[in-house]
Design a protein around this motif. Structure first.
Motif, PDB file in Angstrom:
ATOM      1  N   GLU A  82       0.829  -1.205   0.000  1.00 37.61           N
ATOM      2  CA  GLU A  82       0.000   0.000   0.000  1.00 37.61           C
ATOM      3  C   GLU A  82       0.862   1.253   0.000  1.00 37.61           C
ATOM      4  OE1 GLU A  82      -3.130   0.282  -0.489  1.00 37.61           O
ATOM      5  OE2 GLU A  82      -3.592  -1.863  -0.412  1.00 37.61           O
ATOM      6  N   GLY A  83       1.910   1.246   0.831  1.00 37.59           N
ATOM      7  CA  GLY A  83       2.773   2.420   0.893  1.00 37.59           C
ATOM      8  C   GLY A  83       3.514   2.666  -0.403  1.00 37.59           C
ATOM      9  N   ALA A  84       4.002   1.601  -1.012  1.00 32.21           N
ATOM     10  CA  ALA A  84       4.735   1.738  -2.271  1.00 32.21           C
ATOM     11  C   ALA A  84       3.814   2.199  -3.391  1.00 32.21           C
ATOM     12  CB  ALA A  84       5.392   0.408  -2.630  1.00 32.21           C
ATOM     13  N   GLU A  85       2.576   1.702  -3.380  1.00 37.41           N
ATOM     14  CA  GLU A  85       1.636   2.101  -4.428  1.00 37.41           C
ATOM     15  C   GLU A  85       1.329   3.599  -4.342  1.00 37.41           C
ATOM     16  OE1 GLU A  85      -2.932   1.243  -5.958  1.00 37.41           O
ATOM     17  OE2 GLU A  85      -1.918  -0.230  -4.678  1.00 37.41           O
ATOM     18  N   VAL A  86       1.097   4.096  -3.125  1.00 40.25           N
ATOM     19  CA  VAL A  86       0.830   5.527  -2.955  1.00 40.25           C
ATOM     20  C   VAL A  86       2.052   6.340  -3.384  1.00 40.25           C
ATOM     21  CG1 VAL A  86       0.400   7.352  -1.260  1.00 40.25           C
ATOM     22  CG2 VAL A  86      -0.891   5.209  -1.150  1.00 40.25           C
ATOM     23  N   ALA A  87       3.239   5.893  -2.995  1.00 39.13           N
ATOM     24  CA  ALA A  87       4.464   6.603  -3.380  1.00 39.13           C
ATOM     25  C   ALA A  87       4.621   6.633  -4.898  1.00 39.13           C
ATOM     26  CB  ALA A  87       5.675   5.941  -2.728  1.00 39.13           C
ATOM     27  N   ALA A  88       4.318   5.529  -5.541  1.00 33.03           N
ATOM     28  CA  ALA A  88       4.435   5.474  -6.999  1.00 33.03           C
ATOM     29  C   ALA A  88       3.452   6.434  -7.658  1.00 33.03           C
ATOM     30  CB  ALA A  88       4.198   4.044  -7.486  1.00 33.03           C
ATOM     31  N   ASN A 148       2.303   9.104  -6.412  1.00 26.95           N
ATOM     32  CA  ASN A 148       2.758  10.475  -6.134  1.00 26.95           C
ATOM     33  C   ASN A 148       4.124  10.778  -6.748  1.00 26.95           C
ATOM     34  OD1 ASN A 148       0.448  10.954  -4.617  1.00 26.95           O
ATOM     35  ND2 ASN A 148       1.419  10.352  -2.674  1.00 26.95           N
ATOM     36  N   ARG A 149       4.681   9.801  -7.447  1.00 27.37           N
ATOM     37  CA  ARG A 149       6.012   9.929  -8.045  1.00 27.37           C
ATOM     38  C   ARG A 149       7.062  10.306  -7.001  1.00 27.37           C
ATOM     39  NH1 ARG A 149       5.418   9.679 -13.494  1.00 27.37           N
ATOM     40  NH2 ARG A 149       3.322  10.126 -14.328  1.00 27.37           N
ATOM     41  N   ASP A 150       6.908   9.732  -5.816  1.00 20.06           N
ATOM     42  CA  ASP A 150       7.854   9.976  -4.722  1.00 20.06           C
ATOM     43  C   ASP A 150       8.882   8.843  -4.715  1.00 20.06           C
ATOM     44  OD1 ASP A 150       9.194  10.314  -2.285  1.00 20.06           O
ATOM     45  OD2 ASP A 150       7.435  11.216  -1.343  1.00 20.06           O
ATOM     46  N   THR A 151       9.970   9.057  -5.428  1.00 26.91           N
ATOM     47  CA  THR A 151      10.974   8.003  -5.596  1.00 26.91           C
ATOM     48  C   THR A 151      11.620   7.620  -4.278  1.00 26.91           C
ATOM     49  OG1 THR A 151      11.437   8.810  -7.823  1.00 26.91           O
ATOM     50  CG2 THR A 151      13.079   7.357  -6.824  1.00 26.91           C
ATOM     51  N   ALA A 152      11.876   8.604  -3.416  1.00 29.04           N
ATOM     52  CA  ALA A 152      12.551   8.316  -2.149  1.00 29.04           C
ATOM     53  C   ALA A 152      11.711   7.385  -1.277  1.00 29.04           C
ATOM     54  CB  ALA A 152      12.850   9.623  -1.416  1.00 29.04           C
ATOM     55  N   ILE A 153      10.427   7.685  -1.162  1.00 29.87           N
ATOM     56  CA  ILE A 153       9.555   6.842  -0.340  1.00 29.87           C
ATOM     57  C   ILE A 153       9.388   5.466  -0.987  1.00 29.87           C
ATOM     58  CG2 ILE A 153       7.246   6.577   0.618  1.00 29.87           C
ATOM     59  CD1 ILE A 153       8.883   8.685   2.008  1.00 29.87           C
ATOM     60  N   PHE A 154       9.236   5.441  -2.312  1.00 30.67           N
ATOM     61  CA  PHE A 154       9.102   4.155  -2.998  1.00 30.67           C
ATOM     62  C   PHE A 154      10.332   3.286  -2.750  1.00 30.67           C
ATOM     63  CE2 PHE A 154       9.516   1.265  -6.572  1.00 30.67           C
ATOM     64  CZ  PHE A 154       8.236   0.733  -6.659  1.00 30.67           C
ATOM     65  N   ASN A 155      11.505   3.887  -2.839  1.00 34.82           N
ATOM     66  CA  ASN A 155      12.739   3.136  -2.610  1.00 34.82           C
ATOM     67  C   ASN A 155      12.859   2.695  -1.154  1.00 34.82           C
ATOM     68  OD1 ASN A 155      13.498   3.362  -5.279  1.00 34.82           O
ATOM     69  ND2 ASN A 155      14.788   5.166  -4.955  1.00 34.82           N
ATOM     70  N   TRP A 156      12.318   3.504  -0.246  1.00 38.01           N
ATOM     71  CA  TRP A 156      12.356   3.112   1.171  1.00 38.01           C
ATOM     72  C   TRP A 156      11.597   1.804   1.370  1.00 38.01           C
ATOM     73  CZ3 TRP A 156       8.911   1.999   5.056  1.00 38.01           C
ATOM     74  CH2 TRP A 156       9.427   1.966   6.360  1.00 38.01           C
ATOM     75  N   TYR A 157      10.430   1.691   0.771  1.00 37.39           N
ATOM     76  CA  TYR A 157       9.668   0.444   0.893  1.00 37.39           C
ATOM     77  C   TYR A 157      10.416  -0.715   0.239  1.00 37.39           C
ATOM     78  CZ  TYR A 157       5.580   2.768   2.830  1.00 37.39           C
ATOM     79  OH  TYR A 157       4.728   3.459   3.657  1.00 37.39           O
ATOM     80  N   GLY A 158      11.097  -0.442  -0.850  1.00 36.76           N
ATOM     81  CA  GLY A 158      11.868  -1.500  -1.483  1.00 36.76           C
ATOM     82  C   GLY A 158      12.994  -2.003  -0.613  1.00 36.76           C
ATOM     83  N   ALA A 159      13.529  -1.121   0.232  1.00 34.89           N
ATOM     84  CA  ALA A 159      14.639  -1.499   1.111  1.00 34.89           C
ATOM     85  C   ALA A 159      14.175  -2.020   2.466  1.00 34.89           C
ATOM     86  CB  ALA A 159      15.557  -0.294   1.317  1.00 34.89           C
ATOM     87  N   HIS A 160      12.890  -1.893   2.757  1.00 26.39           N
ATOM     88  CA  HIS A 160      12.353  -2.320   4.061  1.00 26.39           C
ATOM     89  C   HIS A 160      11.146  -3.221   3.815  1.00 26.39           C
ATOM     90  CE1 HIS A 160      14.573   1.380   5.022  1.00 26.39           C
ATOM     91  NE2 HIS A 160      14.743   0.866   6.228  1.00 26.39           N
ATOM     92  N   ARG A 161      11.409  -4.470   3.513  1.00 25.74           N
ATOM     93  CA  ARG A 161      10.295  -5.345   3.144  1.00 25.74           C
ATOM     94  C   ARG A 161       9.415  -5.699   4.334  1.00 25.74           C
ATOM     95  NH1 ARG A 161      12.424 -11.373   1.543  1.00 25.74           N
ATOM     96  NH2 ARG A 161      12.961 -12.121   3.635  1.00 25.74           N
ATOM     97  N   ASP A 162       9.852  -5.324   5.569  1.00 26.03           N
ATOM     98  CA  ASP A 162       8.981  -5.486   6.730  1.00 26.03           C
ATOM     99  C   ASP A 162       8.439  -4.140   7.205  1.00 26.03           C
ATOM    100  OD1 ASP A 162      11.184  -4.301   7.898  1.00 26.03           O
ATOM    101  OD2 ASP A 162      11.189  -5.615   9.656  1.00 26.03           O
ATOM    102  N   ALA A 163       8.572  -3.105   6.361  1.00 27.69           N
ATOM    103  CA  ALA A 163       8.107  -1.749   6.700  1.00 27.69           C
ATOM    104  C   ALA A 163       8.717  -1.258   8.007  1.00 27.69           C
ATOM    105  CB  ALA A 163       6.580  -1.697   6.753  1.00 27.69           C
TER     106      ALA A 163
END
Length: 307
Positions: free
Chosen positions: A57-63, A65-80
């Protein structure tokens, strides 16, 4: 002595948890190869399943919003980042939060406010984490350890209220294993509400895992909503409320004073409500196409009717 445990173990749910988690992680990191090894325990698989949905859900919202930093954060934290937020409890590490209700988002994914773990998430204050840990311990002692371990992974404590006030609580299907609830600072009552909402999460998972689709063309009167509801909502109520009745009956001998009177009144009210569903429940169960699931729902309803 601990009360007899109620079995919420389900091979289809465990398989569903692992499959959904694998699919979500593959979407977010398609290049990563799965690691070989023994399957996770049911408890670990349930936690992973819950947290993977927060990441999705977090990655989808970031995507969006074109928020690359937040999207990448979810990619690096698979347990949020849950490992850094967790509170030890009788059923394993849990994430206990106190999000600001006025700032919770609303969107098309839910009729109610919700919260998604993210880079700005902080754990609840120590006193509320202790409250939640005590509630988990009380629920586990009274036979609901499996339910809470698998279906109450993230708890968002909302408003602090007084004994006797209306306590609001809910779950949303897009965030399985997550619970939103008010509290009165009393572990015994919080445990009751965690069991109620975890029951909704369990039944949603069971229906998905068994591919059981319930017809919405037949409606049944719900004494809790005081209106006719589709079979899906009726059966949910006839599962979650009976479980809180069973829990309440078990915990009553350990309470006294105003708390005891409050829980006695609750149990008496629920007895009256449940009695009116006896005939309709049997008809609604006929819409459940999975025999094992149908029998589990019948047994819980039957036990609560006998209280």
């Amino acid at each position: 002595m601990d009360a007899p445990a109620i079995s919420f173990s389900s091979a289809p749910i465990q398989a569903h948890h692992r499959d959904r988690t694998r699919r979500i992680r593959a979407v977010l990191k398609p290049i990563a190869q799965p690691t070989a090894g023994m399957p996770d325990s049911p408890e670990t698989a349930a936690v992973d399943h819950c947290l993977a949905h927060h990441v999705l859900e977090g990655a989808e919202v970031a995507a969006r919003n074109r928020d690359t930093a937040i999207f990448n954060w979810y990619g690096a934290h698979r347990d949020a980042n849950a490992s850094a937020l967790s509170t030890p409890t009788a059923v394993g590490p849990r994430v206990v939060l106190t999000p600001d209700l006025d700032r919770l988002p609303r969107s098309a994914i839910s009729e109610t406010p919700y919260y998604v773990l993210g880079p700005d998430t902080t754990a609840a204050p120590p006193n509320l984490r202790e409250l939640a840990a005590a509630a988990y311990a009380t629920g586990a002692k009274n036979g609901f350890a499996d339910l809470l371990a698998g279906h109450a992974v993230v708890v968002c404590l909302l408003r602090h209220k007084q004994l006797g006030d209306t306590l609001d609580s809910w779950t949303i299907t897009r965030l399985p294993g997550t619970i939103f609830c008010d509290h009165i600072g009393e572990p015994v009552v919080l445990a009751r509400d965690l069991i109620h909402e975890a029951a909704h999460n369990w039944l949603n998972d069971a229906l998905s895992a068994t591919a059981c689709e319930i017809s919405d063309r037949v409606r049944f009167y719900s004494p809790w909503k005081k209106t006719s509801r589709p079979a899906f909502g009726f059966l949910h109520a006839c599962f979650a409320f009976p479980l809180t009745m069973i829990y309440t009956a078990r915990v009553l001998p350990d309470t006294s004073g105003n708390l005891n009177r409050f829980l006695n009144a609750y149990l008496e009210q629920q007895r009256g409500f449940l009695a009116t569903t006896a005939a309709d429940h049997a008809r609604a169960l006929s819409l459940i196409t999975t025999p094992d699931l149908r029998e589990r729902l019948r047994l819980v309803h039957h036990e609560a009717l006998g209280l």
